[in-house]
Scaffold this motif. Sequence first.
Motif, PDB file in Angstrom:
ATOM      1  N   ALA A 110     -38.821  27.504  29.337  1.00  0.00           N
ATOM      2  CA  ALA A 110     -39.315  27.949  30.641  1.00  0.00           C
ATOM      3  C   ALA A 110     -38.168  28.562  31.424  1.00  0.00           C
ATOM      4  O   ALA A 110     -36.998  28.444  31.039  1.00  0.00           O
ATOM      5  N   CYS A 111     -38.501  29.200  32.525  1.00  0.00           N
ATOM      6  CA  CYS A 111     -37.483  29.736  33.428  1.00  0.00           C
ATOM      7  C   CYS A 111     -38.008  29.644  34.850  1.00  0.00           C
ATOM      8  O   CYS A 111     -39.146  30.026  35.128  1.00  0.00           O
ATOM      9  N   PHE A 330     -47.570  21.621  31.539  1.00  0.00           N
ATOM     10  CA  PHE A 330     -46.316  22.120  32.094  1.00  0.00           C
ATOM     11  C   PHE A 330     -46.274  21.926  33.604  1.00  0.00           C
ATOM     12  O   PHE A 330     -47.241  22.230  34.307  1.00  0.00           O
ATOM     13  N   VAL A 331     -45.143  21.426  34.098  1.00  0.00           N
ATOM     14  CA  VAL A 331     -44.938  21.226  35.532  1.00  0.00           C
ATOM     15  C   VAL A 331     -43.535  21.724  35.881  1.00  0.00           C
ATOM     16  O   VAL A 331     -42.561  21.442  35.175  1.00  0.00           O
ATOM     17  N   LEU A 332     -43.431  22.457  36.968  1.00  0.00           N
ATOM     18  CA  LEU A 332     -42.146  23.012  37.402  1.00  0.00           C
ATOM     19  C   LEU A 332     -41.927  22.697  38.870  1.00  0.00           C
ATOM     20  O   LEU A 332     -42.820  22.905  39.700  1.00  0.00           O
ATOM     21  N   PHE A 333     -40.730  22.210  39.191  1.00  0.00           N
ATOM     22  CA  PHE A 333     -40.350  21.914  40.567  1.00  0.00           C
ATOM     23  C   PHE A 333     -39.152  22.756  40.996  1.00  0.00           C
ATOM     24  O   PHE A 333     -38.485  23.391  40.178  1.00  0.00           O
ATOM     25  N   GLN A 339     -32.080  26.178  39.734  1.00  0.00           N
ATOM     26  CA  GLN A 339     -32.446  26.383  41.139  1.00  0.00           C
ATOM     27  C   GLN A 339     -32.053  25.189  42.008  1.00  0.00           C
ATOM     28  O   GLN A 339     -31.557  24.189  41.522  1.00  0.00           O
ATOM     29  N   ASP A 340     -32.306  25.314  43.306  1.00  0.00           N
ATOM     30  CA  ASP A 340     -31.907  24.357  44.332  1.00  0.00           C
ATOM     31  C   ASP A 340     -30.403  24.090  44.259  1.00  0.00           C
ATOM     32  O   ASP A 340     -29.949  22.968  44.040  1.00  0.00           O
ATOM     33  N   ARG A 341     -29.652  25.121  44.452  1.00  0.00           N
ATOM     34  CA  ARG A 341     -28.200  25.028  44.501  1.00  0.00           C
ATOM     35  C   ARG A 341     -27.699  25.903  45.650  1.00  0.00           C
ATOM     36  O   ARG A 341     -28.357  26.877  46.018  1.00  0.00           O
ATOM     37  N   PRO A 342     -26.556  25.586  46.232  1.00  0.00           N
ATOM     38  CA  PRO A 342     -26.039  26.409  47.328  1.00  0.00           C
ATOM     39  C   PRO A 342     -25.605  27.784  46.829  1.00  0.00           C
ATOM     40  O   PRO A 342     -25.145  27.934  45.683  1.00  0.00           O
TER      41      PRO A 342
END
Length: 347
Positions: A110-111, A330-333, A339-342
């Motif tokens: 996934a991406c 499939f679940v993506l958060f 992701q979720d990085r400064p």
Amino acid sequence: MPDSTSVQFRLAEYPERERILAFINDNFDWKLPLVNRPEWFEYYYCGTRLQFALAERDGELLAVAGYILANSSETPDLWVSVWVAKKGENGVGLELMNAIPSLTNAKVVACNNIRANTCVFYRFLGWEAERLPHYYRLAPKENAAAYHLCRPAVPAGTSAVDFKPAILPVSGDLALDKVSTVVRLQGLGMPETPHTPHKDINYLARRYFAFPHLDYDVWSAHDNGKLVAYLITRTVQSGENGEISVLRIVDYVGNDANLPRLGLAIDQLLQCSGAEYADCYCAGIPAEIFAATGFSERKEDDSTIIPNYLTPPLYENTEYYYFTNSPENFVLFKADGDQDRPNLPVE
């Protein structure tokens, strides 16, 4: 047109690190902090092997793809992180993407956060590529004008000071207990979940207790003494002087049915944090489950504004897109993949 049969696809070795970095810098539009900041490169791509797949012709690099493992099994699930092809070799780059499952023996590829206009390429491979849904829950305020970061939709002809946004009711019989250390996390183990990518305990420990630059709160939920879920949150301070907070739900591990049972507990986190709203980007868990948890869905054409960029605040909605080769369960958060990085500059 070059003969694609002469292209070799393989996994990288550690001595090729500088060669791969040079290729990315020569063929990408800008200098990516993700690979050019040493702490990010080490964190994301340096495991038991260098986590890159390569496409070559006669020893020349044509495309590279860095990936992040969700677990350390012999058949891991993974997120593709950085994907770069030499100019004129986008077809080879797509072939490399298609080869990653066999090269890595991965079940799920996934991406998180692809460009919207590239969805068609992944669909060409027979994969799912879609917009990432966005959910939110407002903290109670006297009227719509009392919110500073978000912009609740106000009916035409109505003043914001005269309109109070509706907030979905919540219920729930499960409590959230803070997991403060890796040792505690390891002692609890993993809850049952059908979701993929399959995340193991080492992934959770590394992702949420050893992540550079950001702090997360890991919460566990139990039912009659049995671990049934983990919820991971991050509180962001925003506003001109950091005086406004937002609660982000960035991951959930458990069964869908247990998420609404956490509705009251999540609402308490929202209230105790003093946050203006809580939000969650998530694909794979139905909107009805989020509604039962007290979260409204922000649609793509929604006039409600739930800002994603908060430091500094950007008063607009942000859309994300993703792909997966295996959509079942499939679940993506938000925190999946890279992701979720400064957004840090290259030093």
